[in-house]
Design an enzyme around this catalytic site. Structure first.
Site, PDB file in Angstrom:
ATOM      1  N   HIS A 119       0.869  -1.182   0.000  1.00 41.29           N
ATOM      2  CA  HIS A 119       0.000   0.000   0.000  1.00 41.29           C
ATOM      3  C   HIS A 119       0.908   1.235   0.000  1.00 41.29           C
ATOM      4  O   HIS A 119       1.994   1.203   0.590  1.00 41.29           O
ATOM      5  CB  HIS A 119      -0.845  -0.042   1.275  1.00 41.29           C
ATOM      6  CG  HIS A 119      -1.904   0.996   1.375  1.00 41.29           C
ATOM      7  ND1 HIS A 119      -1.644   2.313   1.675  1.00 41.29           N
ATOM      8  CD2 HIS A 119      -3.245   0.920   1.222  1.00 41.29           C
ATOM      9  CE1 HIS A 119      -2.779   2.993   1.718  1.00 41.29           C
ATOM     10  NE2 HIS A 119      -3.772   2.170   1.441  1.00 41.29           N
ATOM     11  N   ASP A 197       3.231  -3.804   8.337  1.00 38.44           N
ATOM     12  CA  ASP A 197       2.006  -3.047   8.114  1.00 38.44           C
ATOM     13  C   ASP A 197       0.843  -3.971   8.496  1.00 38.44           C
ATOM     14  O   ASP A 197       0.515  -4.909   7.772  1.00 38.44           O
ATOM     15  CB  ASP A 197       1.934  -2.630   6.642  1.00 38.44           C
ATOM     16  CG  ASP A 197       0.634  -1.915   6.314  1.00 38.44           C
ATOM     17  OD1 ASP A 197      -0.259  -1.856   7.184  1.00 38.44           O
ATOM     18  OD2 ASP A 197       0.515  -1.417   5.177  1.00 38.44           O
ATOM     19  N   GLN A 200      -4.428  -4.334   7.640  1.00 37.99           N
ATOM     20  CA  GLN A 200      -5.476  -5.284   7.254  1.00 37.99           C
ATOM     21  C   GLN A 200      -5.420  -6.573   8.071  1.00 37.99           C
ATOM     22  O   GLN A 200      -6.275  -7.441   7.904  1.00 37.99           O
ATOM     23  CB  GLN A 200      -5.370  -5.628   5.759  1.00 37.99           C
ATOM     24  CG  GLN A 200      -5.549  -4.450   4.829  1.00 37.99           C
ATOM     25  CD  GLN A 200      -6.954  -3.838   4.860  1.00 37.99           C
ATOM     26  OE1 GLN A 200      -7.904  -4.417   5.399  1.00 37.99           O
ATOM     27  NE2 GLN A 200      -7.096  -2.656   4.301  1.00 37.99           N
ATOM     28  N   LYS A 223     -10.436   0.749  10.845  1.00 40.24           N
ATOM     29  CA  LYS A 223     -10.669  -0.479  10.071  1.00 40.24           C
ATOM     30  C   LYS A 223     -11.074  -1.633  10.990  1.00 40.24           C
ATOM     31  O   LYS A 223     -11.299  -2.745  10.532  1.00 40.24           O
ATOM     32  CB  LYS A 223      -9.405  -0.865   9.291  1.00 40.24           C
ATOM     33  CG  LYS A 223      -9.055   0.111   8.166  1.00 40.24           C
ATOM     34  CD  LYS A 223      -7.902  -0.420   7.355  1.00 40.24           C
ATOM     35  CE  LYS A 223      -7.224   0.618   6.491  1.00 40.24           C
ATOM     36  NZ  LYS A 223      -8.034   1.071   5.361  1.00 40.24           N
ATOM     37  N   CYS A 361      -4.676   1.716  -3.868  1.00 39.74           N
ATOM     38  CA  CYS A 361      -3.455   2.336  -3.306  1.00 39.74           C
ATOM     39  C   CYS A 361      -2.226   1.445  -3.421  1.00 39.74           C
ATOM     40  O   CYS A 361      -1.161   1.817  -2.917  1.00 39.74           O
ATOM     41  CB  CYS A 361      -3.619   2.752  -1.839  1.00 39.74           C
ATOM     42  SG  CYS A 361      -4.780   4.082  -1.618  1.00 39.74           S
TER      43      CYS A 361
HETATM   44  C1  LIG Z   1      -2.413  -2.356   3.935  1.00 39.95           C
HETATM   45  C2  LIG Z   1      -2.723  -0.952   4.319  1.00 39.95           C
HETATM   46  N1  LIG Z   1      -1.755  -0.210   4.874  1.00 39.95           N
HETATM   47  C3  LIG Z   1      -1.951   1.054   5.270  1.00 39.95           C
HETATM   48  C4  LIG Z   1      -3.184   1.661   5.099  1.00 39.95           C
HETATM   49  C5  LIG Z   1      -3.373   3.076   5.550  1.00 39.95           C
HETATM   50  O1  LIG Z   1      -4.319   3.127   6.561  1.00 39.95           O
HETATM   51  P1  LIG Z   1      -4.934   4.530   7.046  1.00 39.95           P
HETATM   52  O2  LIG Z   1      -5.523   5.163   5.809  1.00 39.95           O
HETATM   53  O3  LIG Z   1      -5.963   4.153   8.038  1.00 39.95           O
HETATM   54  O4  LIG Z   1      -3.826   5.319   7.595  1.00 39.95           O
HETATM   55  C6  LIG Z   1      -4.215   0.939   4.514  1.00 39.95           C
HETATM   56  C7  LIG Z   1      -5.525   1.569   4.257  1.00 39.95           C
HETATM   57  O5  LIG Z   1      -6.303   1.145   3.450  1.00 39.95           O
HETATM   58  C8  LIG Z   1      -3.982  -0.404   4.121  1.00 39.95           C
HETATM   59  O6  LIG Z   1      -4.942  -1.151   3.575  1.00 39.95           O
END
Ligand SMILES: Cc1ncc(COP(=O)(O)O)c(C=O)c1O
Length: 408
Positions: A119, A197, A200, A223, A361
């Protein structure tokens, strides 16, 4: 026992939108009543700043706020509550690691090992850390099915000074749970650190940072049933303690003097300058209590049951291509043959079904799976097989003409 009807009743968004089928929880989840009540209670009864007021409501809220750290530490298996830093969300946590770790530990020639599954929020901070430090970005090769190849990963360390591995525990597009315990073990055997990360993963599977032996973990509350604008950075205490904060200000310092010197508070307070998202922390705490009352094993099993069921139903259709057979964590990514993903989503929207389309993303993932635009349906504890059946009927009924009509 997992009782989806009882769970659904806890979510006002479901009660208030009887015609909506929401399959976009990987973007953000709905909130149960207990989370909403907690945030409202703060605004209606105890609205005050923490650690700053000499009066009862401030004492009360400060105590509640401080107690949350223990519960979050226990939820992810952290050794101590001081390893939990509050941030504004996963993106803020991921940037914090990349900036702080980069400033402290990265040197020219070091390798930051990451992947094209990433992402944007997990890779762009490392691009910048590489730029500042002179370290190099390298990518773990992935096969075209997007699954993790541990042998290919281990080869990435040969003859290289890999300083940090930055990978997701669960891909936000493919929903695969990557073998993080093995990934971390291999990183450590080669003297590297690992930043995970968990955006998810933490909402959907049991994540135990000590069992996985990971160095950093980032995730967002929104989330996982909690409020937006609040997230967590977990770090091993000895690493966090060596790092300097990005932000300076009230709440994070013990003293400062006219000669510009200052004494910071201990970890984690030194990372939390300024008034925090108090109601966010309290709401996130309730979200974690709610998930814990169901049990993360149940949450994971139900997410897998829904993904397996949806994929098996999609496989009956020859108009659909699925990109992540065997995915878990409630994420299914597919396309309708001959129909642009966004056009299909417009038609689904007209039928009351909310999904996400595009590259989600993960703008380099097409290098692995070969397609740029996909439809992603993501499920959570409040979704049902009946909703999936309804979606399958809509998909069966979808034609290019209907999709085009729906966007005119
Ligand atoms: C795998 C992953 N990392 C990071 C993020 C970023 O999360 P946030 O927008 O809540 O900061 C997301 C958001 O969709 C994500 O799916």
């Amino acid at each position: 026992m997992f009782d989806v009807e009882k769970i659904r009743y806890d979510f006002p968004m479901i009660r208030n939108n009887p015609n909506l089928i929401y399959f976009d929880s990987a973007a953000t989840s709905f909130k149960p009543q207990c989370v909403i009540d907690e945030v409202l209670h703060y605004y209606e009864y105890t609205n005050s700043n923490i650690h700053r007021g000499d009066y009862d409501i401030s004492f009360e809220v400060s105590k509640l706020y401080d107690d949350t750290r223990k519960q979050i530490a226990s939820f992810i298996g952290a050794k101590r509550k001081e390893e939990i830093v509050y941030t504004y969300g996963a993106t803020s946590s991921l940037n914090t690691v990349a900036i702080n770790f980069g400033n402290k530990f990265l040197k020219p020639g070091d390798v930051i090992l990451t992947s094209m599954v990433e992402h944007a929020s997990d890779i762009l901070p490392w691009f910048k850390a590489a730029e500042r430090s002179g370290a190099k970005i390298e990518y773990v090769p992935f096969p075209s099915n997007g699954k993790f190849d541990l042998d290919a990963y281990e080869k990435c360390f040969e003859g290289k000074n890999v300083k940090i591995v930055a990978l997701p525990h669960v891909s936000n597009v493919l929903g695969y749970i990557y073998p993080m315990k093995e990934i971390a073990r291999i990183a450590h055997e080669h003297g590297a650190y690992i930043a995970v990360d968990g955006a998810q993963a933490v909402p959907h599977i049991k994540v135990d940072v000590q069992d996985l032996d990971i160095d950093f973990l980032s995730f967002s509350s929104h989330k996982m049933l909690g409020p937006s604008g609040i997230g967590v950075l977990y770090g091993k205490y000895e690493l966090l303690d060596q790092m300097d904060p990005i932000f300076y200000g009230g709440g994070s310092n013990a003293r400062f003097y006219p000669d510009c010197s200052l004494i910071l508070k201990e970890t984690p307070e030194k990372f939390e300058a300024g008034t925090p998202n108090i109601e966010g922390v309290l709401g996130m705490d309730q979200a974690i209590r709610y998930l814990s009352s169901i049990g993360m094993d149940e949450v994971e099993a139900y997410g897998t049951e829904l993904s397996d069921y949806f994929i098996s139903r999609l496989d009956e259709l020859d108009t659909v291509e699925v990109y992540n057979h065997g995915s878990k964590a409630g994420i299914v990514t597919f396309n309708m043959k001959g129909i642009f993903a966004q056009d299909a989503a417009s038609y689904f929207n007209k039928q009351g079904i909310a999904v996400r389309t595009g590259n989600h993303c993960a703008k380099m993932l097409h290098e692995i799976i070969g397609v740029n635009e996909t439809i992603r349906a993501s499920f959570y504890i409040y979704n049902t097989k009946q909703e999936i059946d309804r979606f399958i009927e809509v998909i069966k009924d979808t034609t290019l003409e209907k999709c085009v009509d729906s966007i005119l």
